[in-house]
Design a protein around this motif. Structure first.
Motif, mmCIF file in Angstrom:
data_model
loop_
_atom_site.group_PDB
_atom_site.id
_atom_site.type_symbol
_atom_site.label_atom_id
_atom_site.label_comp_id
_atom_site.label_asym_id
_atom_site.label_seq_id
_atom_site.Cartn_x
_atom_site.Cartn_y
_atom_site.Cartn_z
ATOM 1 N N UNK A 76 10.406 -43.541 7.109
ATOM 2 C CA UNK A 76 10.099 -44.318 5.908
ATOM 3 C C UNK A 76 11.141 -43.969 4.850
ATOM 4 N N UNK A 77 11.930 -44.934 4.364
ATOM 5 C CA UNK A 77 13.084 -44.621 3.509
ATOM 6 C C UNK A 77 12.786 -44.521 2.015
ATOM 7 N N UNK A 78 11.574 -44.778 1.575
ATOM 8 C CA UNK A 78 11.283 -44.892 0.148
ATOM 9 C C UNK A 78 11.398 -43.546 -0.577
ATOM 10 N N UNK A 79 11.802 -43.637 -1.857
ATOM 11 C CA UNK A 79 11.883 -42.457 -2.719
ATOM 12 C C UNK A 79 10.555 -42.209 -3.445
ATOM 13 N N UNK A 80 9.859 -43.279 -3.778
ATOM 14 C CA UNK A 80 8.576 -43.184 -4.482
ATOM 15 C C UNK A 80 7.586 -44.120 -3.793
ATOM 16 N N UNK A 81 6.371 -43.638 -3.604
ATOM 17 C CA UNK A 81 5.320 -44.468 -3.007
ATOM 18 C C UNK A 81 4.071 -44.366 -3.874
ATOM 19 N N UNK A 82 3.489 -45.550 -4.158
ATOM 20 C CA UNK A 82 2.210 -45.626 -4.858
ATOM 21 C C UNK A 82 1.205 -46.236 -3.883
ATOM 22 N N UNK A 83 0.351 -45.425 -3.297
ATOM 23 C CA UNK A 83 -0.618 -45.966 -2.360
ATOM 24 C C UNK A 83 -1.088 -44.922 -1.370
ATOM 25 N N UNK A 84 -1.776 -45.389 -0.341
ATOM 26 C CA UNK A 84 -2.353 -44.509 0.668
ATOM 27 C C UNK A 84 -1.563 -44.619 1.962
#
Length: 638
Positions: A170-178
């Motif tokens: 998963x390449x994301x720097x920030x995640x908002x969620x479950x």
């Protein structure tokens, strides 16, 4: 300027209190004043609006959380809330588009442009519309089984995802969620911040032989949960939520300094070499965990399978082994099961009164908030509130009565009454303070040889002649069931029956041969006729609610003392309601194997003396005597 923290927290009561310069430092601004206008463009921090009619005409973005807790406020230009959003009162929010954290709205509202919510949704019963559609608690979850499906995850990081595939990145720097991770060797190489929850569960029957990797994750606002899996967080420094390890897990947190509650189940292990602060509880049923840097636990710390040599402060301390804490200074809650422990540095404890503390030492103790008196340690001089367990149903302090049978650790915050109220109840039974001392205190109360308890007795004596006896209506109408039953014990059966005009349902007389004794001790046999009356009263009048019609009534038998002619009342059970003689006989209970060996019975009020032909060891179940058995054996009664 009103402020509780001059660096980053402001409480605003007028326009003059508003921060003049908004720096890059994260702020929390609480506005209590009414009709305040603040022409700020962007707030780097949290905004709590608690004053009515406040106006923010130019505010476009709140980088922290926003809570609108007062009516008639307007934020006409607001587009983005980076963290959590709460709306308790109607407000102007026509341009709000994005909430990256949790969303809570308890009033009916139409968000015309709201298109993104990153966290959970809480609406209670409010009717909330977003872009023409009714907002629901259900959020879409994206499933990822293959690497190419990662491309469908929004670049904003606002999503919930179930990862079923193996070797997914998963390449994301920030995640908002479950995030739910069910596959193997899932990695988040660039993830630095998560606001939500990570749930990792291995579904391979062979267990975890792989490690999920979070090499750059530094902060989590949410919870971590593991089940039969292994994960590494080499740079994680803070988690505001809880860490839960189910069975068969292992996790490593080499740089974590602050966390919420920590729960470790069987066959699991975890490492926290620099963890200093736990804003919750610690429960470890897995491998022994060395909290070598831990200094503070806000909640409950269970010591089983843990070592915390530097612990200084804890909420509740539940001991499982007799380990010692060299640096522990404060216990802000309860101390339990500390048998023969030397608390060398402990200076303060909130609750002290566990019987299992016997043998423990407190050489540095300076202050106790709630203390149950123990004649062996005599800490009453250090305690702010000293309690005495007078009997099985009552605790007393210098100014409180607590009616309870539960252990002291649960007592302090239960319903309490004044000593004045206690006196008004005692007067239901006792005609004078002297009568109370001789008939109840000497017989039924525990004795405490300390001036602290003597003061309570003196206070009772001082109040005796100035306090009125409690009225029937006061305790019958009370919602406190313990209080009602406590008063029943003092009011007396006869007073209850007379007050509520109980109905007499049976009356019997019987001629008896009694033994009396003259001044020289010579036995003289006399004949007497005893009369017994049986009464019933509706349980609803006593404040007792019943479901079955067969339990509609309570019963009592009335008799008279042969020597004083005073009447006495005794409760009897429903099964003996048919006959007054059977009812009075039922008040004598004894093991059934002893009955054939009874020589005679002697009764003095509630005191029943049984003289046997020979010594018999009680066996079987106690039962009531029949009327025939009782009256044939009764020789003396006063």
């Amino acid at each position: 300027m009103h402020t509780t923290d001059p660096v980053n927290r402001y409480k605003v009561f007028s326009a003059e209190d508003l921060p003049e310069i908004i720096s890059d430092e994260h702020l929390t601004v609480e506005i209590y004043g009414r009709n305040i206008t603040w022409e700020i463009l962007e707030l780097n921090g949290n905004l709590l609006i608690r004053g009515e009619g406040c106006h923010f005409p130019n505010l476009v973005k709140v980088s922290g959380s926003l809570s609108v807790d007062a009516g008639n406020c307007s934020l006409p230009s607001l587009r983005t809330v980076e963290e959590n959003f709460t709306l308790h009162c109607p407000a102007e929010l026509d341009k709000l588009r994005t909430v990256k954290g949790h969303f809570k709205c308890i009033v009916d509202y139409n968000f015309k442009h709201l298109e993104t919510i990153g966290g959970s949704i809480s609406l209670k019963k409010a009717n909330v519309i977003a872009r023409g559609k009714k907002l629901t608690l259900i959020k879409n979850v994206i499933s990822v089984r293959f690497q190419y499906e990662v491309e469908f995850l929004p670049e904003t990081g606002i999503f919930n995802v179930d990862i079923f595939g193996d070797n997914i990145m998963i390449p994301h720097h920030i995640i908002y969620g479950k995030i739910n991770v069910y596959g193997k060797n899932v990695s988040f190489p660039h993830l630095e911040s998560l606001q939500g929850m990570i749930n990792m569960e291995c579904r391979d029957k062979n267990g975890h032989y792989f490690t999920h990797d979070f090499p750059n994750l530094k902060k989590i606002k949410g919870h971590l949960r593991f089940e039969r899996t292994k994960a590494s967080f080499p740079v994680l420094q803070e988690i505001t939520g809880n860490i839960t390890l189910g069975k068969g897990c292992y996790a490593d947190f080499p740089l974590l300094e602050t966390s919420g509650s920590i729960s470790v189940n069987y066959d699991s292990g975890v490492r926290f070499p620099v963890l200093k602060n736990v804003e919750g509880n610690i429960v470890n049923q897995g491998e022994t965990c060395n909290f070598i840097s831990l200094e503070k636990v806000k909640g409950t710390y269970r010591t089983y399978n843990t070592i915390a040599p530097r612990l200084q402060e804890v909420g509740n301390l539940l001991m499982h082994t007799s380990i010692e804490f060299e640096h522990l200074k404060r216990i802000n809650g309860k101390l339990e099961n500390a048998f023969k422990v030397n608390f060398k540095s402990l200076e303060y404890v909130n609750y002290l009164g566990d019987e299992k503390l016997r043998g423990s030492r407190f050489p540095s103790l300076k202050e106790i908030n709630f203390y149950l008196y123990n004649e062996e340690d005599h800490f009453e001089h250090l305690a702010k509130n000293v309690y005495f367990r007078v009997n099985g149903r009552m605790y007393l302090s210098k100014d409180k009565l607590i009616i309870s049978r539960v252990p002291f650790k649960y007592v302090v915050h239960q319903q309490n009454y004044s000593i004045r109220k206690l006196v008004s109840i005692l007067k239901l039974r006792h005609s004078s303070f002297l009568n109370f001392m001789t008939r109840e205190y000497e017989r039924e109360w525990a004795k405490f040889e300390t001036p602290f308890f003597t003061k309570i007795l003196k206070k009772i004596e001082k109040l005796w002649d100035v306090v009125e006896t409690i009225k029937f209506e006061e305790f019958f109408e009370s919602d406190d069931r313990n209080f009602r039953f406590f008063c029943f014990n003092y009011i007396g059966v006869g007073n209850l029956m007379k007050h509520f005009e109980a109905e007499k349902i049976n009356e019997e007389e019987i001629e008896l041969n009694y033994n009396e004794y003259d001044q020289n001790g010579n036995k003289i046999q006399v004949k007497r006729i005893n009369r017994y009356e049986l009464y019933e009263i509706e349980n609803t009048k006593l404040g007792i609610n019943v479901w079955r019609d067969t339990d509609k009534y309570s019963y009592a038998v009335k008799c008279w003392c042969p020597s004083t002619e005073k009447e006495h009342w005794l409760w009897v059970e429903q099964e003996y309601k048919g006959n007054a003689l059977t009812a009075i006989a039922s008040t004598f209970r004894i093991h059934e194997n002893i009955i054939p060996f009874i020589k005679c019975l002697k009764r003095q009020g509630d005191l029943l003396i049984c003289e046997l032909e020979r010594e018999v060891k009680p066996r079987g179940f106690p039962r009531a005597l029949t009327a025939s058995e009782y009256f044939n054996l009764l020789e003396v009664e006063t």
